[in-house]
Design a protein around this motif. Structure first.
Motif, mmCIF file in Angstrom:
data_model
loop_
_atom_site.group_PDB
_atom_site.id
_atom_site.type_symbol
_atom_site.label_atom_id
_atom_site.label_comp_id
_atom_site.label_asym_id
_atom_site.label_seq_id
_atom_site.Cartn_x
_atom_site.Cartn_y
_atom_site.Cartn_z
ATOM 1 N N VAL A 1 -8.406 2.553 -3.224
ATOM 2 C CA VAL A 1 -9.992 2.805 -3.534
ATOM 3 C C VAL A 1 -10.072 2.495 -5.281
ATOM 4 C CG1 VAL A 1 -12.153 2.916 -3.430
ATOM 5 C CG2 VAL A 1 -10.635 4.075 -2.157
ATOM 6 N N TYR A 2 -10.054 0.724 -4.813
ATOM 7 C CA TYR A 2 -10.260 0.401 -6.979
ATOM 8 C C TYR A 2 -11.284 1.326 -7.397
ATOM 9 C CZ TYR A 2 -11.648 -2.925 -10.561
ATOM 10 O OH TYR A 2 -11.978 -2.923 -11.532
ATOM 11 N N LYS A 3 -11.172 1.246 -8.649
ATOM 12 C CA LYS A 3 -11.664 2.564 -9.331
ATOM 13 C C LYS A 3 -11.520 1.168 -10.557
ATOM 14 C CE LYS A 3 -12.805 5.989 -6.976
ATOM 15 N NZ LYS A 3 -13.952 6.263 -6.608
ATOM 16 N N ASN B 1 0.974 -1.116 -0.369
ATOM 17 C CA ASN B 1 0.085 -0.019 0.020
ATOM 18 C C ASN B 1 1.661 1.035 0.583
ATOM 19 O OD1 ASN B 1 -2.315 -1.917 -0.036
ATOM 20 N ND2 ASN B 1 -2.778 -2.034 2.375
ATOM 21 N N VAL B 2 0.951 1.729 -1.162
ATOM 22 C CA VAL B 2 2.054 2.852 -1.276
ATOM 23 C C VAL B 2 1.687 3.727 -1.968
ATOM 24 C CG1 VAL B 2 4.222 1.680 -0.783
ATOM 25 C CG2 VAL B 2 3.098 1.373 -3.182
ATOM 26 N N PHE B 3 0.508 3.773 -1.803
ATOM 27 C CA PHE B 3 -0.360 5.071 -2.743
ATOM 28 C C PHE B 3 -0.706 6.264 -1.344
ATOM 29 C CE2 PHE B 3 -1.764 0.994 -3.792
ATOM 30 C CZ PHE B 3 -0.745 1.342 -4.894
ATOM 31 N N PRO B 4 -0.810 7.392 -2.338
ATOM 32 C CA PRO B 4 -0.201 8.988 -0.893
ATOM 33 C C PRO B 4 -1.919 8.744 -0.293
ATOM 34 C CG PRO B 4 0.156 9.219 -3.229
ATOM 35 C CD PRO B 4 -0.271 7.837 -3.413
ATOM 36 N N LYS B 5 -3.123 7.952 -1.040
ATOM 37 C CA LYS B 5 -4.557 8.242 -0.085
ATOM 38 C C LYS B 5 -4.805 7.080 0.199
ATOM 39 C CE LYS B 5 -6.060 12.510 -2.239
ATOM 40 N NZ LYS B 5 -7.381 13.298 -3.580
ATOM 41 N N LYS B 6 -5.563 6.573 0.845
ATOM 42 C CA LYS B 6 -6.255 5.346 1.375
ATOM 43 C C LYS B 6 -6.983 4.447 -0.211
ATOM 44 C CE LYS B 6 -9.946 2.658 3.675
ATOM 45 N NZ LYS B 6 -8.759 1.656 4.209
#
Length: 582
Positions: A195-197, A188-193
């Protein structure tokens, strides 16, 4: 470069003196006359109409064609609604060729459609307010009254970046690959939590090739996310053994990124197509004024196709000084893209429970491959010439001599900003033929034979599919690849041969001479400036200059690179007098 410029000048000067003896047809964007007849004062508005006129001259044996026909293309951007098709009936002869020539330097054939009406974004809750102030939005373009998908965007002369979680130089690494579940486990290396799109894609670096997989589902936990993929790429990615996700404590696991979500739109130059609501979002670069720039989305996958038959190839058609821009490539959009090598993608592939085939007793896998689209495609041609043209801002291959090409020439052209390979020659693996089999057709007219590729400049190719090559030649014979310069390449410079087999096959008597290859291997290793496969009697690789390989940040084995690499099955070649620094 000076040599290339001098060659271009010689071509223009010598052939310009010939044009006065030929019948002339004109194509232009501007004409005050309603009735266009191809004269200088009333030029045809498109190349197709000029080709039709020339075809009629030949059919009727009009005296104007006896010394050849020259179709003059005035400066301007020409946007065909379908692929331009040059047929056997458009052929010339050695005494009466058909020339298609640019009058100036800006005769552009574009496969794209403009996007206009950009406005600042308002009320978009999916965007951070600090970022939203830099975003502009426009209605998605239409073709024939319908919306269409696209995977590239050009703003002026610069390629925009499809919204992505990480840029080319800062890719994170996967945690693991679960082959039983056909799933990737990523941090989990994403700036925000996270969420799959729907519509997200997964890009992964795999040894000497990449894969682009459409995400079907994402399961998020505290420390990681597990990604599952759509078919057919989900099964292909997990069943093919070479190349597969790299897992290594010593060198690091395969690098990856996620692509294509509005939430990833956070850097200047990035864009996102909202297919559901038919909107295009763009994060402006600081120096850009979109009201003054031409913004283009690609629509046509192939802009020009020159194709005959075995019995009646297209002959003696010469193209000079044109530009080909804004091609598309949509297979990854509908079926993903899992590549074997040189951009050739899997249609089916799996590991054999019991190794061995008729040709190779130890072969432990099977694969059947497809071939990317090309902006310009030639099939069943003879004695054609393409010179002083520019191939730029293209999604997949620049030009592809796909099969049955006899003594064509490609001289003094520029290939730049291309998503896939610059130049492809000859058959690799047909869709119905297993990739490791030696190719020896009963009818040798199907071969690409005697084609000359010379004095071309090839740079910044493979900027979407990092596993593609500057010049790639499959089962070819008597081909000469000479005096080309190749630089800024993600993988190999010149790749010659196919099949991974020592069995003597259709390949022979090829020449790779006096090419300059520098700044290659930017992202992929198991790489060389010049790379060969399989038996090629009589082939010579001589007097090439190879230097300055990149230090790839994602190489699966950092030491696994070469200046010249005679890979599996390479045999019966003279490799001599090439220069490397060590």
């Amino acid at each position: 470069m000076k040599q290339t410029i001098l060659i271009w000048f010689f071509i223009f000067f010598s052939l310009g003196s010939l044009s006065a003896q030929t019948g002339e047809i004109h194509v232009g964007k501007q004409s005050s006359k309603e009735q266009r007849d191809g004269s200088p004062g009333a030029p045809f508005s498109c190349l197709e109409d000029a080709l039709r006129e020339a075809r009629e001259w030949r059919r009727l044996n009009d005296p104007r064609m006896h010394h050849g026909i020259t179709i003059w293309i005035q400066d301007g951007q020409y946007v065909p609604t379908q692929t331009i098709f040059i047929r056997p009936e458009d052929s010339g002869t050695a005494e009466s060729p058909t020339w298609i020539k640019a009058v100036g330097n800006e005769a552009i054939f574009s496969g794209g459609i403009s996007i206009e009406g950009w406005q600042p974004v308002k009320g978009e809750k999916r965007l951070d307010p600090a970022i939203a102030k830099h975003i502009v939005v426009a209605d998605a373009p239409q073709a024939g009254g319908k919306y269409f998908p696209f995977r590239q965007l050009w703003v002026g002369s610069r390629k925009a970046i499809r919204a992505e979680s990480h840029d080319d130089d800062h890719l994170p690494r996967i945690i693991n690959w679960d082959f039983k579940q056909q799933a990737a486990i990523i941090p989990n290396v994403f700036p925000k939590k996270f969420v799959y799109k729907a519509g997200m894609e997964f890009f992964i670096h795999q040894w000497w090739a990449i894969a682009q997989l459409r995400v079907r589902e994402a399961v998020v936990t505290k420390d990681s996310t597990t990604l599952f993929f759509h078919e057919p790429e989900g099964k292909l990615q997990n069943e093919h053994p070479w190349p597969k996700p790299w897992l290594s404590k010593e060198y690091g696991n395969s690098a990856f990124r996620l692509v294509n979500a509005l939430e990833f739109l956070d850097q200047p130059g990035e864009w996102f197509l909202d297919e559901e609501n038919h909107k295009v979002y763009y994060y402006k670069r600081p120096d850009e004024n979109l009201s003054k720039l031409h913004v283009v989305a690609p629509y046509l996958e192939t802009i020009l196709r020159m194709q005959g038959t075995l019995e009646s190839p297209v002959r003696h058609v010469y193209i000079e000084g044109l530009q080909f821009q804004h091609s598309s490539w949509l297979r990854p959009h509908y079926a993903g893209h899992v590549a074997l090598q040189a951009g050739m993608y899997f249609l089916d592939a799996y590991k054999l429970a019991k190794p061995g085939t008729v040709d190779k007793a130890g072969l432990e896998n099977q694969a059947w491959l497809g071939r990317p689209q090309a902006a310009v495609l030639l099939r069943h041609t003879a004695f054609t010439k393409i010179s002083a043209c520019r191939f730029a801002h293209l999604a997949a291959t620049g030009i592809d001599y796909r099969a049955g090409n006899l003594k064509d020439s490609l001289n003094g052209n520029l290939f730049q900003d291309i998503g896939g390979s610059g130049i492809l020659l000859g058959q690799f693996s047909d869709e119905q033929m297993e990739a490791h089999l030696p190719f020896q057709p009963n009818n040798e007219r199907i071969l690409t034979d005697g084609v000359v590729v010379s004095n071309n400049l090839i740079q910044d190719i493979g900027n979407e599919d990092w596993g593609t090559v500057g010049i790639g030649a499959g089962f070819v014979r008597n081909v000469a690849i000479t005096n080309n310069e190749l630089l800024d390449l993600p993988y190999t410079g010149i790749s010659l041969g196919w099949g991974w087999t020592p069995t003597v096959n259709a390949m022979r008597n090829n020449r790779v001479l006096k090419n300059k290859i520098t700044r290659y291997g930017k992202y992929m290793y198991d790489v060389a400036g010049i790379y060969t496969l399989s038996a090629q009697p009589g082939t010579k690789i001589q007097e090439n200059y190879i230097d300055s390989i990149y230090v790839s940040p994602y190489a699966h084995i950092p030491e696994h690179w070469f200046y010249l690499y005679t890979d599996e099955g390479s045999a019966y070649m003279n490799v001599s007098n090439n220069w490397f620094p060590s």
